[in-house]
Design an enzyme around this catalytic site. Structure first.
Site, PDB file in Angstrom:
ATOM      1  N   GLU A  60       0.819  -1.201   0.000  1.00  0.00           N
ATOM      2  CA  GLU A  60       0.000   0.000   0.000  1.00  0.00           C
ATOM      3  C   GLU A  60       0.857   1.258   0.000  1.00  0.00           C
ATOM      4  O   GLU A  60       0.541   2.239  -0.695  1.00  0.00           O
ATOM      5  CB  GLU A  60      -0.938   0.004   1.216  1.00  0.00           C
ATOM      6  CG  GLU A  60      -2.033  -1.036   1.184  1.00  0.00           C
ATOM      7  CD  GLU A  60      -1.575  -2.434   1.549  1.00  0.00           C
ATOM      8  OE1 GLU A  60      -2.316  -3.389   1.320  1.00  0.00           O
ATOM      9  OE2 GLU A  60      -0.433  -2.573   2.062  1.00  0.00           O
ATOM     10  N   PRO A 268      10.967 -13.867  -0.140  1.00  0.00           N
ATOM     11  CA  PRO A 268       9.805 -14.118   0.720  1.00  0.00           C
ATOM     12  C   PRO A 268       9.048 -12.827   1.025  1.00  0.00           C
ATOM     13  O   PRO A 268       9.650 -11.757   1.155  1.00  0.00           O
ATOM     14  CB  PRO A 268      10.418 -14.710   1.999  1.00  0.00           C
ATOM     15  CG  PRO A 268      11.746 -15.266   1.552  1.00  0.00           C
ATOM     16  CD  PRO A 268      12.221 -14.316   0.491  1.00  0.00           C
ATOM     17  N   ARG A 269       7.736 -12.950   1.148  1.00  0.00           N
ATOM     18  CA  ARG A 269       6.895 -11.787   1.411  1.00  0.00           C
ATOM     19  C   ARG A 269       7.136 -11.211   2.804  1.00  0.00           C
ATOM     20  O   ARG A 269       7.162  -9.997   2.992  1.00  0.00           O
ATOM     21  CB  ARG A 269       5.420 -12.177   1.259  1.00  0.00           C
ATOM     22  CG  ARG A 269       4.416 -11.062   1.556  1.00  0.00           C
ATOM     23  CD  ARG A 269       4.447 -10.005   0.484  1.00  0.00           C
ATOM     24  NE  ARG A 269       3.403  -8.998   0.677  1.00  0.00           N
ATOM     25  CZ  ARG A 269       3.213  -7.960  -0.135  1.00  0.00           C
ATOM     26  NH1 ARG A 269       3.986  -7.804  -1.180  1.00  0.00           N
ATOM     27  NH2 ARG A 269       2.256  -7.093   0.104  1.00  0.00           N
ATOM     28  N   GLY A 310      12.751  -4.026   0.759  1.00  0.00           N
ATOM     29  CA  GLY A 310      12.733  -2.848  -0.099  1.00  0.00           C
ATOM     30  C   GLY A 310      13.551  -2.945  -1.370  1.00  0.00           C
ATOM     31  O   GLY A 310      13.769  -1.936  -2.039  1.00  0.00           O
ATOM     32  N   GLU A 311      13.986  -4.168  -1.738  1.00  0.00           N
ATOM     33  CA  GLU A 311      14.836  -4.305  -2.917  1.00  0.00           C
ATOM     34  C   GLU A 311      14.151  -5.061  -4.057  1.00  0.00           C
ATOM     35  O   GLU A 311      14.777  -5.326  -5.085  1.00  0.00           O
ATOM     36  CB  GLU A 311      16.145  -5.009  -2.553  1.00  0.00           C
ATOM     37  CG  GLU A 311      17.039  -4.186  -1.639  1.00  0.00           C
ATOM     38  CD  GLU A 311      18.390  -4.831  -1.405  1.00  0.00           C
ATOM     39  OE1 GLU A 311      19.401  -4.102  -1.379  1.00  0.00           O
ATOM     40  OE2 GLU A 311      18.434  -6.081  -1.247  1.00  0.00           O
ATOM     41  N   ASN A 335       1.067  -7.755  -6.555  1.00  0.00           N
ATOM     42  CA  ASN A 335       0.992  -6.796  -7.656  1.00  0.00           C
ATOM     43  C   ASN A 335       1.769  -7.240  -8.900  1.00  0.00           C
ATOM     44  O   ASN A 335       3.002  -7.213  -8.905  1.00  0.00           O
ATOM     45  CB  ASN A 335       1.523  -5.446  -7.167  1.00  0.00           C
ATOM     46  CG  ASN A 335       1.206  -4.325  -8.125  1.00  0.00           C
ATOM     47  OD1 ASN A 335       0.722  -4.549  -9.227  1.00  0.00           O
ATOM     48  ND2 ASN A 335       1.493  -3.103  -7.712  1.00  0.00           N
ATOM     49  N   LEU A 337       1.879  -5.581 -11.627  1.00  0.00           N
ATOM     50  CA  LEU A 337       2.283  -4.392 -12.378  1.00  0.00           C
ATOM     51  C   LEU A 337       3.740  -4.024 -12.124  1.00  0.00           C
ATOM     52  O   LEU A 337       4.352  -3.320 -12.931  1.00  0.00           O
ATOM     53  CB  LEU A 337       1.380  -3.207 -12.013  1.00  0.00           C
ATOM     54  CG  LEU A 337      -0.111  -3.417 -12.295  1.00  0.00           C
ATOM     55  CD1 LEU A 337      -0.923  -2.252 -11.767  1.00  0.00           C
ATOM     56  CD2 LEU A 337      -0.348  -3.598 -13.788  1.00  0.00           C
TER      57      LEU A 337
END
Length: 428
Positions: A60, A268-269, A310-311, A335, A337
């Site tokens: 988000e 991994p998420r 963040g990569e 996502n 996109l």
């Protein structure tokens, strides 16, 4: 009456919620930090009378980035406070915006916590994203004449029934929003059915199409790029969940029979799973390295575990093929996109419920490969490996998929500007 019952119940459950946060902090220490913010105690240095924008977690926050930047430019004299729920989301806010915004956690939706939060910040507008419907917070903000906007609104088909069970809370909550801005016409109709006022509910598109590469991503790419071997094809598994890694590892074994040089990158998420995935790689007998070791990928390394935050956007640029996790079970996907921005051929499983409209557009434009549903995991792994092998040998197909996906992104951008216009209308 329903709201009063909800408030009393949450006050009663507050110790339980705090205990759950502390227990979660055993695996993620960040959850026991800044607990005062979750109770609604906002830092004294924060300015009041501005705009509060809430995005629950990393995805988000990234989607909100263009909109928040536009708010900073449009309202230079108003403090912009960005809130999240998760530590990873918090870290993204701090990395992207630094001291350009005020940042804290959104408080628990409990009467004393939300009261302290709103009393301190006195926001002119409260902007929440997607499905962040907090009845108590919304009711109190509405009573204070705070403008309320639900942006990028979405309710999946399978979620509607669940929300309808709590219609006594959800319907008045949605009705209090001054603007409900839906991702699509289908989402608009679902939100109206759940209680949003028809005259205040509009389909303006999806914020997540307004993705772009920022300077921070370019810096991360420059850091990652020298670590990757130049001659090896790269298959990247993005935002993986429990079960995804095993499935992809089984498919990877089969793909390596024809492409022994193939490098698998796993992202991994959730960071609390980094060590668990590393243990799986060891148990399965793969030669692997961890991103946290900050070493170039060796020729004998089969799997590179990106145990970093963040990569992912930067890593997409280094991939030849992308598979998105959370699409092989009931998670609803992540996502698509993001790899499309870099024209990467992407493979997903059958569950893309969280991005149903986006996925449909990509399918219609031949911009994504979607695997058929399979209860048999071995058959699913075989199907996945066949698609990977096909893309590795058919460069034209891979380029066409990536190019078509990119065109879908470009054709649907502009939602951030439309969202900003709606906010300006409410504040004028």
């Amino acid at each position: 009456m329903a709201l009063l019952t909800y408030r009393l119940l949450l006050i009663f459950l507050l110790p339980v919620v705090l205990l759950a946060a502390i227990l979660r902090s055993l695996s993620q220490p960040a959850y026991r930090q800044r607990l005062h913010e979750r109770l609604g105690i906002v830092p004294n240095k924060f300015r009041s009378g501005g705009i509060v924008i809430h995005g629950a977690s990393v995805g988000e926050v990234l989607a909100l980035k263009p909109f928040i930047n536009q708010c900073l430019a449009e309202f230079p004299n108003l403090p912009i406070t960005v809130t999240t729920f998760t530590p990873t989301g918090s870290e993204q806010v701090q990395k992207i915006f630094g001291d350009r915004v005020q940042h804290c956690y959104l408080p628990l939706d409990v009467w004393p916590c939300t009261t302290m939060f709103l009393t301190k910040l006195k926001p002119k507008a409260l902007v929440v994203m997607e499905t962040e419907l907090w009845p108590n917070l919304v009711a109190q903000a509405h009573k204070l004449n705070t403008k309320l906007l639900l942006i990028n609104g979405r309710i999946s088909d399978k979620s509607v029934t669940s929300y309808q069970k709590f219609s006594a809370l959800i319907k008045p909550c949605l009705a209090k929003f001054d603007q409900v801005l839906a991702q699509s016409e289908a989402n608009k109709e679902r939100l109206i059915a759940l209680g949003a006022r028809q005259a205040h509910c509009h389909n303006i598109g999806n914020l997540k199409y307004d993705i772009s590469e920022g300077s921070d991503t370019k810096v991360k790419y420059q850091t990652l790029s020298p670590m990757f071997p130049q001659a090896r094809p790269v298959w990247l598994l993005a935002s993986s969940h429990e079960g995804d890694e095993q499935l992809v590892l089984d498919a990877y074994r089969k793909a390596r029979e024809a492409h022994s040089e193939l490098l698998l990158v796993i992202v991994p998420r959730h960071p609390e799973r980094f060590d668990k995935v590393a243990q799986l790689l060891a148990q399965e007998g793969f030669s692997y390295q961890r991103r946290s070791n900050a070493q170039p990928i060796m020729s004998e390394t089969q799997v590179w575990l990106m145990d970093s935050l963040g990569e992912l956007l930067a890593a997409y640029q280094l991939a030849n093929i992308v598979t998105i996790g959370g699409t092989f079970s009931t998670i609803g996907g992540h996502n698509p996109l993001e790899p499309a921005l870099y024209q990467k051929p992407t493979i997903v499983g059958s569950d893309m419920a969280n991005f149903a409209e986006v996925h449909q557009q990509l399918v219609q434009q031949n911009g994504i490969i979607t695997l058929a549903h399979q209860d048999n995991k071995q058959q699913l792994a075989l199907q996945l490996s066949q698609q990977v092998r096909q893309l590795l040998v058919n460069n034209t197909q891979a380029q066409t998929l990536g190019s078509n996906a990119y065109q879908v992104v470009k054709a649907n951008q502009g939602c951030s500007e439309r969202t900003l216009a709606a906010l300006k209308t409410e504040l004028s």
